[in-house]
Motif scaffolding. Structure first.
Motif, PDB file in Angstrom:
ATOM      1  N   LEU A 138       1.282  -0.965  -0.499  1.00  0.00           N
ATOM      2  CA  LEU A 138       0.137  -0.287  -0.119  1.00  0.00           C
ATOM      3  C   LEU A 138       1.095   1.302  -0.035  1.00  0.00           C
ATOM      4  O   LEU A 138       0.231   2.377  -0.673  1.00  0.00           O
ATOM      5  N   TRP A 139       1.946   1.204   0.715  1.00  0.00           N
ATOM      6  CA  TRP A 139       2.802   2.113   0.576  1.00  0.00           C
ATOM      7  C   TRP A 139       3.658   2.506  -0.876  1.00  0.00           C
ATOM      8  O   TRP A 139       3.801   3.481  -0.949  1.00  0.00           O
ATOM      9  N   GLN A 140       3.598   2.103  -1.543  1.00  0.00           N
ATOM     10  CA  GLN A 140       4.091   1.232  -2.987  1.00  0.00           C
ATOM     11  C   GLN A 140       2.903   2.698  -3.855  1.00  0.00           C
ATOM     12  O   GLN A 140       3.210   3.550  -4.409  1.00  0.00           O
ATOM     13  N   ILE A 141       1.259   2.038  -3.298  1.00  0.00           N
ATOM     14  CA  ILE A 141       0.849   2.883  -4.367  1.00  0.00           C
ATOM     15  C   ILE A 141       0.980   3.738  -3.920  1.00  0.00           C
ATOM     16  O   ILE A 141       0.830   4.920  -4.677  1.00  0.00           O
ATOM     17  N   ALA A 142       1.085   4.590  -2.687  1.00  0.00           N
ATOM     18  CA  ALA A 142       1.118   6.345  -2.065  1.00  0.00           C
ATOM     19  C   ALA A 142       1.873   6.602  -2.957  1.00  0.00           C
ATOM     20  O   ALA A 142       1.546   7.975  -2.686  1.00  0.00           O
ATOM     21  N   PHE A 143       3.110   6.028  -2.588  1.00  0.00           N
ATOM     22  CA  PHE A 143       4.251   6.782  -3.754  1.00  0.00           C
ATOM     23  C   PHE A 143       4.326   6.655  -4.617  1.00  0.00           C
ATOM     24  O   PHE A 143       4.542   7.866  -4.926  1.00  0.00           O
ATOM     25  N   MET A 144       3.482   5.900  -5.688  1.00  0.00           N
ATOM     26  CA  MET A 144       3.691   6.382  -6.618  1.00  0.00           C
ATOM     27  C   MET A 144       2.379   7.833  -6.812  1.00  0.00           C
ATOM     28  O   MET A 144       2.391   8.567  -7.912  1.00  0.00           O
ATOM     29  N   THR A 145       1.422   7.614  -6.129  1.00  0.00           N
ATOM     30  CA  THR A 145       0.780   8.581  -6.411  1.00  0.00           C
ATOM     31  C   THR A 145       1.310   9.768  -5.508  1.00  0.00           C
ATOM     32  O   THR A 145       0.528  10.926  -6.868  1.00  0.00           O
ATOM     33  N   CYS A 146       1.561   9.906  -5.533  1.00  0.00           N
ATOM     34  CA  CYS A 146       2.657  11.662  -4.619  1.00  0.00           C
ATOM     35  C   CYS A 146       3.309  11.694  -5.317  1.00  0.00           C
ATOM     36  O   CYS A 146       3.705  12.861  -6.281  1.00  0.00           O
ATOM     37  N   LEU A 147       3.998  10.536  -6.053  1.00  0.00           N
ATOM     38  CA  LEU A 147       5.081  11.059  -7.445  1.00  0.00           C
ATOM     39  C   LEU A 147       4.360  11.546  -8.970  1.00  0.00           C
ATOM     40  O   LEU A 147       5.221  12.559  -9.126  1.00  0.00           O
ATOM     41  N   PHE A 148       3.355  11.204  -8.819  1.00  0.00           N
ATOM     42  CA  PHE A 148       2.520  11.028 -10.014  1.00  0.00           C
ATOM     43  C   PHE A 148       1.853  12.694  -9.966  1.00  0.00           C
ATOM     44  O   PHE A 148       2.241  13.252 -10.582  1.00  0.00           O
ATOM     45  N   ALA A 149       1.531  12.964  -8.590  1.00  0.00           N
ATOM     46  CA  ALA A 149       0.669  14.346  -9.030  1.00  0.00           C
ATOM     47  C   ALA A 149       1.721  16.017  -8.786  1.00  0.00           C
ATOM     48  O   ALA A 149       1.634  16.203  -9.228  1.00  0.00           O
ATOM     49  N   THR A 150       2.627  14.854  -7.926  1.00  0.00           N
ATOM     50  CA  THR A 150       3.613  15.914  -7.794  1.00  0.00           C
ATOM     51  C   THR A 150       4.531  16.485  -9.125  1.00  0.00           C
ATOM     52  O   THR A 150       4.613  17.865  -9.747  1.00  0.00           O
ATOM     53  N   ILE A 151       4.818  15.147  -9.995  1.00  0.00           N
ATOM     54  CA  ILE A 151       5.474  15.491 -11.507  1.00  0.00           C
ATOM     55  C   ILE A 151       4.271  16.328 -11.988  1.00  0.00           C
ATOM     56  O   ILE A 151       4.943  17.160 -12.985  1.00  0.00           O
ATOM     57  N   ALA A 152       3.498  16.036 -12.221  1.00  0.00           N
ATOM     58  CA  ALA A 152       1.810  17.311 -12.694  1.00  0.00           C
ATOM     59  C   ALA A 152       1.561  17.997 -12.519  1.00  0.00           C
ATOM     60  O   ALA A 152       1.585  19.149 -13.421  1.00  0.00           O
ATOM     61  N   PHE A 153       2.123  18.393 -10.956  1.00  0.00           N
ATOM     62  CA  PHE A 153       1.417  19.600 -10.780  1.00  0.00           C
ATOM     63  C   PHE A 153       3.588  20.648 -11.338  1.00  0.00           C
ATOM     64  O   PHE A 153       2.642  21.903 -11.973  1.00  0.00           O
ATOM     65  N   ILE A 154       3.703  19.848 -11.104  1.00  0.00           N
ATOM     66  CA  ILE A 154       5.534  20.702 -11.647  1.00  0.00           C
ATOM     67  C   ILE A 154       4.705  21.254 -13.413  1.00  0.00           C
ATOM     68  O   ILE A 154       5.200  22.730 -13.590  1.00  0.00           O
ATOM     69  N   LEU A 155       4.784  19.884 -13.833  1.00  0.00           N
ATOM     70  CA  LEU A 155       4.901  20.642 -15.277  1.00  0.00           C
ATOM     71  C   LEU A 155       3.758  21.279 -15.932  1.00  0.00           C
ATOM     72  O   LEU A 155       4.298  22.322 -16.509  1.00  0.00           O
ATOM     73  N   PHE A 156       2.804  20.993 -14.793  1.00  0.00           N
ATOM     74  CA  PHE A 156       0.997  22.225 -15.539  1.00  0.00           C
ATOM     75  C   PHE A 156       1.356  23.418 -15.484  1.00  0.00           C
ATOM     76  O   PHE A 156       1.131  24.505 -15.887  1.00  0.00           O
ATOM     77  N   THR A 157       1.841  23.322 -14.126  1.00  0.00           N
ATOM     78  CA  THR A 157       2.173  25.104 -13.455  1.00  0.00           C
ATOM     79  C   THR A 157       3.057  25.700 -14.506  1.00  0.00           C
ATOM     80  O   THR A 157       3.077  26.953 -14.337  1.00  0.00           O
ATOM     81  N   ALA A 158       3.997  24.991 -14.789  1.00  0.00           N
ATOM     82  CA  ALA A 158       5.245  25.876 -15.054  1.00  0.00           C
ATOM     83  C   ALA A 158       4.558  25.850 -16.623  1.00  0.00           C
ATOM     84  O   ALA A 158       5.347  27.263 -16.846  1.00  0.00           O
ATOM     85  N   ALA A 159       3.781  24.878 -17.423  1.00  0.00           N
ATOM     86  CA  ALA A 159       3.763  25.560 -18.407  1.00  0.00           C
ATOM     87  C   ALA A 159       2.939  26.807 -18.004  1.00  0.00           C
ATOM     88  O   ALA A 159       3.347  28.043 -19.469  1.00  0.00           O
ATOM     89  N   TYR A 160       1.867  26.736 -17.488  1.00  0.00           N
ATOM     90  CA  TYR A 160       1.169  28.195 -17.537  1.00  0.00           C
ATOM     91  C   TYR A 160       2.106  29.721 -16.840  1.00  0.00           C
ATOM     92  O   TYR A 160       1.904  30.222 -17.089  1.00  0.00           O
ATOM     93  N   LEU A 161       2.582  29.645 -16.162  1.00  0.00           N
ATOM     94  CA  LEU A 161       3.589  30.150 -15.523  1.00  0.00           C
ATOM     95  C   LEU A 161       4.317  31.177 -16.739  1.00  0.00           C
ATOM     96  O   LEU A 161       4.864  31.908 -16.586  1.00  0.00           O
TER      97      LEU A 161
END
Length: 385
Positions: A138-161
């Motif tokens: 379950l920790w692996q699922i949580a970690f992958m979810t966190c990693l995915f959300a973080t990378i998506a946030f960085i790329l998506f927000t950077a594009a709008y900036l």
């Protein structure tokens, strides 16, 4: 699993600050600029509440809500961009396609979070907070979810900036084509805040991942929240003070012909002569807020023709053209009088010392004070020899 006091206090203060700013916005006349600022503040409030939810220990009582703010956080970049459009763009309306594009970020994160949100029970989510009780799978699922959300946030927000930076640059450029004084219209504070928000959100994403991995650094829970609070404070201060710009302040830059002049060379030369006469003989540059329209009326030449002459024939724009005459007059006054630099700046048409210093140094390579000293020394040396 107790309360982390310092960040809890900081984020609670940020929540109060944001709420007061929202009350101010809601009390104003309903305009696009205020609406988008209100939406941006609401999203920031959701982000702040998400942090309070973790740092205050409230997640222990509602672990099912953990991470629910992540999709909303994806809208921070689009909201900042939409606010910039409403504030600076001549077309204040945001089309449906732009809204749909903005929603792809949250939808992407929601899809990526489904295994965590639906596949892990509340009790198991709570157990993940403690290394001694967490399930490795379950920790692996949580970690992958966190990693995915973080990378998506960085790329998506950077594009709008990036696109927001371009919007501001275009806004500033068109001001320089129409006005000799742009400080009150250019919103240069916004460009600085874009850099600061980018730094905050980038560091926040990094800290989020490090915290998830159990890595602590000196900024976790103290320095970063304080930095974020400072940026929020400065942003709300300037955003609430920002007046509604007139449509004429946000007109699109004049389009330049690709290969040929719309006017004949002889006509361009005639207009250039009229411009020179208006500056040298009529001294129109002394008018503090001289505009392209005012100059157009003064010499009976259309704004488009003046713009073409400046850009295509004289290789400059209205802002630099007018300020070049102001700098030349300032050079004369610096050597012929003992007036203070600030007094001379206002006397020749500038409305701020910083703008005067920038224009003067770009033209001469010296600050006004340095130029005066340099020329005085040169004159003394010439006199001695």
């Amino acid at each position: 699993m107790g309360i982390n006091i310092v960040p809890t206090v900081i984020y609670a203060s940020m929540m109060g600050m944001t709420c007061f700013a929202l009350i101010d916005v809601l009390s104003r006349k309903r305009q696009q600029q205020s609406i988008y600022l209100g939406v941006l503040l609401l999203l920031l409030l959701a982000h702040i509440l998400g942090e309070l939810f973790i740092y205050s220990g409230a997640y222990q009582y509602a672990p099912a809500l953990a991470g629910m703010q992540l999709p909303l956080r994806m809208l921070l970049g689009p909201a900042l961009y939409f606010y910039a459009i409403a504030t600076m763009s001549p077309d204040r309306q945001v089309n449906g396609r732009a809204y749909l594009l903005a929603l792809t970020g949250p939808l992407l994160v929601i899809v990526g979070m489904l295994p965590f949100a639906l596949g892990i029970s509340s009790a198991d989510k709570l157990a993940l907070a403690n290394p001694a009780t967490r399930d490795p799978e379950l920790w692996q699922i949580a970690f992958m979810t966190c990693l995915f959300a973080t990378i998506a946030f960085i790329l998506f927000t950077a594009a709008y900036l990036v696109v927001t930076f371009r919007l501001h640059a275009r806004h500033r450029r068109q001001l320089m084509e129409r006005f000799s004084t742009i400080e009150k219209r250019s919103m240069d504070w916004f460009r600085v805040l874009l850099v600061l928000w980018g730094a905050v959100w980038g560091l926040f994403a990094l800290d989020f991942m490090m915290g998830f991995l159990g890595v602590r650094w000196f900024g976790s829970g103290v320095v970063l929240p304080l930095f974020e609070m400072s940026v929020l404070m400065v942003f709300t201060h300037f955003a609430l003070k920002q007046p509604i710009l007139e449509e004429s302040d946000k007109a699109e830059p004049q389009r330049k012909p690709a290969k040929t002049y719309a006017l004949a060379t002889e006509q361009l030369q005639q207009i250039a002569n009229k411009l020179s006469q208006a500056m040298k003989q009529d001294a129109l540059y002394l008018e503090e807020d001289l505009s392209l329209k005012r100059l157009s009326d003064a010499i009976s030449v259309s704004e488009n023709q003046i713009s073409e002459t400046l850009s295509q024939f004289l290789n400059t724009n209205f802002f630099h053209y007018v300020n070049s005459f102001r700098v030349e007059q300032a050079k004369s006054l610096l050597l012929s009088t003992k007036n203070q630099v600030t007094s001379i700046a206002y006397e020749v048409g500038f409305n701020s010392k910083s703008t005067f210093n920038t224009a003067f140094k770009k033209s001469t390579g010296f600050t006004p004070t340095g130029y005066r000293k340099h020329q005085t020394v040169q004159s003394s040396d010439n006199f001695i020899h």
